[in-house]
Design an enzyme around this catalytic site. Structure first.
Site, mmCIF file in Angstrom:
data_model
loop_
_atom_site.group_PDB
_atom_site.id
_atom_site.type_symbol
_atom_site.label_atom_id
_atom_site.label_comp_id
_atom_site.label_asym_id
_atom_site.label_seq_id
_atom_site.Cartn_x
_atom_site.Cartn_y
_atom_site.Cartn_z
ATOM 1 N N LYS A 22 9.192 43.333 15.151
ATOM 2 C CA LYS A 22 10.032 44.054 16.054
ATOM 3 C C LYS A 22 9.469 45.183 16.813
ATOM 4 C CE LYS A 22 12.677 47.502 14.114
ATOM 5 N NZ LYS A 22 12.904 48.727 14.793
ATOM 6 N N ASN A 23 8.624 45.977 16.353
ATOM 7 C CA ASN A 23 8.220 47.385 17.085
ATOM 8 C C ASN A 23 7.110 46.839 17.979
ATOM 9 O OD1 ASN A 23 10.066 48.491 15.788
ATOM 10 N ND2 ASN A 23 8.842 49.498 14.020
ATOM 11 N N CYS A 116 17.541 54.998 14.251
ATOM 12 C CA CYS A 116 18.123 55.273 13.071
ATOM 13 C C CYS A 116 18.129 56.530 13.019
ATOM 14 C CB CYS A 116 16.843 54.849 11.888
ATOM 15 S SG CYS A 116 16.440 53.068 12.289
ATOM 16 N N ARG A 121 15.224 62.820 16.787
ATOM 17 C CA ARG A 121 14.301 61.560 17.512
ATOM 18 C C ARG A 121 13.943 62.283 18.754
ATOM 19 N NH1 ARG A 121 14.991 56.909 14.790
ATOM 20 N NH2 ARG A 121 12.921 56.172 15.601
ATOM 21 N N PRO A 122 13.408 63.298 18.970
ATOM 22 C CA PRO A 122 13.135 63.835 20.510
ATOM 23 C C PRO A 122 12.195 62.747 21.210
ATOM 24 C CG PRO A 122 11.742 64.873 18.748
ATOM 25 C CD PRO A 122 12.413 63.954 18.104
ATOM 26 N N ILE A 123 12.298 63.024 22.571
ATOM 27 C CA ILE A 123 11.429 62.337 23.366
ATOM 28 C C ILE A 123 10.557 63.183 24.415
ATOM 29 C CG2 ILE A 123 12.873 60.245 23.407
ATOM 30 C CD1 ILE A 123 14.118 61.020 25.977
ATOM 31 N N GLN A 125 7.727 64.390 24.240
ATOM 32 C CA GLN A 125 6.247 63.730 24.738
ATOM 33 C C GLN A 125 6.254 62.438 25.877
ATOM 34 O OE1 GLN A 125 3.426 65.501 23.446
ATOM 35 N NE2 GLN A 125 5.273 66.742 22.828
ATOM 36 N N ASP A 304 7.679 53.620 7.603
ATOM 37 C CA ASP A 304 8.661 52.498 7.513
ATOM 38 C C ASP A 304 8.660 51.924 6.167
ATOM 39 O OD1 ASP A 304 8.408 51.555 10.954
ATOM 40 O OD2 ASP A 304 9.592 53.267 9.958
ATOM 41 N N ILE A 326 6.343 62.309 8.686
ATOM 42 C CA ILE A 326 6.808 61.696 10.019
ATOM 43 C C ILE A 326 7.948 62.201 10.306
ATOM 44 C CG2 ILE A 326 6.926 59.970 11.435
ATOM 45 C CD1 ILE A 326 4.020 60.146 10.623
ATOM 46 N N ARG A 396 19.028 44.289 12.065
ATOM 47 C CA ARG A 396 18.456 45.016 13.376
ATOM 48 C C ARG A 396 16.646 44.470 13.347
ATOM 49 N NH1 ARG A 396 18.253 50.839 13.987
ATOM 50 N NH2 ARG A 396 16.760 50.227 15.319
HETATM 51 C C1 EPZ Z 1 8.638 54.167 16.248
HETATM 52 O O1 EPZ Z 1 9.567 55.150 16.341
HETATM 53 C C2 EPZ Z 1 9.143 53.129 15.585
HETATM 54 N N1 EPZ Z 1 10.438 52.627 16.323
HETATM 55 C C3 EPZ Z 1 9.851 53.533 14.146
HETATM 56 O O2 EPZ Z 1 10.431 52.447 13.492
HETATM 57 C C4 EPZ Z 1 8.498 54.294 13.362
HETATM 58 O O3 EPZ Z 1 8.990 54.747 12.018
HETATM 59 C C5 EPZ Z 1 7.832 55.196 14.114
HETATM 60 O O4 EPZ Z 1 7.616 54.771 15.545
HETATM 61 C C6 EPZ Z 1 6.787 55.735 13.549
HETATM 62 O O5 EPZ Z 1 5.717 54.807 13.286
HETATM 63 C C7 EPZ Z 1 10.204 51.539 17.092
HETATM 64 O O6 EPZ Z 1 9.199 51.349 17.513
HETATM 65 C C8 EPZ Z 1 11.309 51.132 17.949
HETATM 66 P P1 EPZ Z 1 7.437 58.416 17.041
HETATM 67 P P2 EPZ Z 1 9.382 56.438 17.576
HETATM 68 O O7 EPZ Z 1 7.473 58.683 18.338
HETATM 69 O O8 EPZ Z 1 8.498 55.796 18.565
HETATM 70 C C9 EPZ Z 1 7.828 62.878 16.824
HETATM 71 C C10 EPZ Z 1 11.660 51.187 12.086
HETATM 72 O O9 EPZ Z 1 12.169 51.304 10.919
HETATM 73 N N2 EPZ Z 1 8.198 62.830 18.173
HETATM 74 O O10 EPZ Z 1 6.107 57.832 16.683
HETATM 75 O O11 EPZ Z 1 10.478 57.166 17.782
HETATM 76 C C11 EPZ Z 1 9.084 62.400 16.167
HETATM 77 O O12 EPZ Z 1 10.184 63.280 15.816
HETATM 78 C C12 EPZ Z 1 11.780 52.358 12.971
HETATM 79 O O13 EPZ Z 1 11.332 50.036 12.479
HETATM 80 C C13 EPZ Z 1 8.313 64.063 18.808
HETATM 81 O O14 EPZ Z 1 8.143 65.183 18.402
HETATM 82 O O15 EPZ Z 1 8.547 57.392 16.538
HETATM 83 C C14 EPZ Z 1 8.409 61.891 14.777
HETATM 84 O O16 EPZ Z 1 8.368 62.970 14.018
HETATM 85 C C15 EPZ Z 1 12.248 53.724 12.382
HETATM 86 N N3 EPZ Z 1 8.394 63.955 20.393
HETATM 87 C C16 EPZ Z 1 6.819 61.650 15.284
HETATM 88 O O17 EPZ Z 1 6.905 62.129 16.410
HETATM 89 C C17 EPZ Z 1 8.503 62.987 20.973
HETATM 90 O O18 EPZ Z 1 8.616 62.959 22.052
HETATM 91 C C18 EPZ Z 1 6.674 60.412 15.319
HETATM 92 O O19 EPZ Z 1 7.466 59.558 16.109
HETATM 93 C C19 EPZ Z 1 8.529 61.749 20.195
HETATM 94 C C20 EPZ Z 1 8.211 61.719 18.921
#
Ligand code: EPZ
Length: 417
Positions: A22-23, A116, A121-123, A125, A304, A326, A396
């Site tokens: 999926k990811n 989820c 879930r900040p963005i 970065q 996950d 995480i 999902r």
């Molecule tokens: C992806 O989420 C996956 N989702 C998640 O899978 C997975 O748990 C996660 O990566 C970690 O491996 C998809 O791929 C659709 P991150 P993502 O950005 O991209 C912080 C599932 O169950 N962060 O790697 O949102 C964030 O808060 C889902 O399949 C910032 O601070 O994860 C977290 O603490 C759940 N600023 C850490 O980084 C940002 O701009 C990792 O988040 C982005 C993230």
């Protein structure tokens, strides 16, 4: 809302086939935007998030055919940088449409992504990367608007190891002028898969899978045929479920290297794990031992699988400690496991699990897809019947979950409403 009824007490035995990841599928489908051409993408799992993303792409003008795991998508007629608001809100991965539309149109208007309920879930970065490439970014009424007159390659150091931000910056920079270097990049296999797909379309992305990724901008991309990697989180879920039921299962269509952290922890517990070229055998031959786990970015233990392995540990004698480094909100599901008799104490980002001799079936409600998977595993272990509500969360990310478990001897059925 569908429900799953699970009758516990059956060992899982036999073989199960793992679906596409999926990811990886979600960013790759979004990345096809950049080609403005026809792409054929194989091994795409039939899961809710794929159908939602497909509807979003169709809403933007793409022509999409999807059957039997293969998607033919033609993005040449997409003429908008806006994603349909109501659909995009349902999907965390809709954020990849920002990178795709910025890369193609130098502009985007995408709703703040959903996803989820596992913490904030900040963005920030993602936005840091887009601004570094030359975008001006504003957030109005929950919509992220990015505009750039030109995209210029640059150096971007990620403050946080982020899968989404790493992929999104790759998408936004493959057609930029000059070289972009992403430092402190995430190294997950789905980042490598997305980079390989971009390169199959004619991009020049190097270093994916390490913490420094170099992207040399090219003029244009073209369509391609590509096959998505197997889902290591789905595979890990079935490995853990096999251990939880004391079973003996061969899990097919996997890349064992992607499963090394899960394999290592199960072996530490005394589970027998044998790796083959594209399959892995899991069997329980002796009582399992308690362990400690800390979730980390790849190649560490994946966040996950924190919820699924906690279900397993809840019936392993002794005390196990799980630290979630995480997502701060990824322990919400523990209360539901406690209703089944688990003895778990959560202190901040750590859960302390005292193994019990039995769990009892109960009605539980999934709060996210991996919590849902942990309840299925707990139900397989528990006495009596467990009813998992809100199965749409599980759908999902898990293809045909009840059929696959039934194929392994589980007593599980779906009540569709
Ligand atoms: C992806 O989420 C996956 N989702 C998640 O899978 C997975 O748990 C996660 O990566 C970690 O491996 C998809 O791929 C659709 P991150 P993502 O950005 O991209 C912080 C599932 O169950 N962060 O790697 O949102 C964030 O808060 C889902 O399949 C910032 O601070 O994860 C977290 O603490 C759940 N600023 C850490 O980084 C940002 O701009 C990792 O988040 C982005 C993230």
């Amino acid at each position: 809302m569908d429900r799953l009824l699970i009758e516990g007490g059956n060992k899982l035995n036999g073989k199960v086939n793992i679906s596409g990841f999926k990811n990886a599928a979600l960013p790759i489908i979004s990345a096809s935007l950049l080609a403005a051409d026809k792409c054929t993408i194989e091994n795409i799992p039939s899961i809710r998030d794929v159908y939602i993303l497909m509807d979003i792409m169709k809403g933007m003008g793409a022509e999409v055919k999807y059957n039997n795991g293969t998607m033919d998508i033609d993005t040449s007629k997409i003429n908008t940088h806006k994603a349909p608001y109501e659909l995009a809100k349902k999907l965390r991965a809709s954020y990849y449409l920002m990178g795709g539309t910025i890369g193609r149109f130098k502009t985007c208007e995408i709703t703040y992504p959903g996803g989820c309920d596992i913490g904030t879930r900040p963005i920030d970065q993602h936005i840091k990367g887009f601004e570094a490439l030359g975008c001006s970014v504003e957030i109005q009424h929950g919509v992220i608007k990015c505009v750039a007159s030109e995209l210029l390659g640059t150096n971007i150091y990620l403050d946080v190891v982020s899968v989404g931000a790493t992929i999104n910056i790759m998408l936004a920079s493959v057609l930029a002028k000059g070289r972009t270097v992403i430092e402190n990049a995430a190294k997950e296999p789905h980042i490598v898969d997305t980079a390989n797909f971009l390169n199959a379309m004619g991009a020049d992305v190097r270093g994916a899978g390490t913490d420094v990724i170099k992207i040399n901008g090219v003029e244009k991309l073209h369509g391609c045929t590509y096959s998505v990697i197997p889902d290591q989180i789905e595979a890990g879920t079935y490995m853990i479920a096999t251990a939880a039921t004391g079973g003996d299962v061969i899990i097919n269509n996997v890349i064992p290297k992607h499963l090394e952290s899960i394999t290592a922890k199960l072996k530490e517990m005394g589970v027998e794990v044998v790796e083959y070229d594209d399959s892995i055998k899991v069997a329980v031959k002796s009582p399992l031992k308690n362990i400690n786990i800390k979730t980390l970015p790849y190649p560490g233990f994946p966040t996950d699988l924190q919820q699924p392995i906690t279900a397993l540990l809840s019936m392993v004698s002794g005390t196990s400690i799980v630290t979630e480094s995480i997502f701060e909100g990824r322990f919400k599901y523990v209360d539901e496991l406690k209703r089944m008799g688990a003895k778990i104490k959560v202190e901040g980002r750590t859960s302390i699990i005292d193994g019990v001799n039995r769990l009892s079936g109960a009605k539980v409600s999934a709060t996210d897809l991996r919590a849902g998977a942990s309840f299925v595993i707990a139900g397989l272990m528990a006495d009596g019947v467990t009813e998992v509500e809100d199965v749409y969360h599980i759908d999902r990310g898990y293809e045909r979950i009840e059929q696959k478990f039934i194929g392994l001897g589980a007593k599980i059925k779906r009540i569709s409403e």
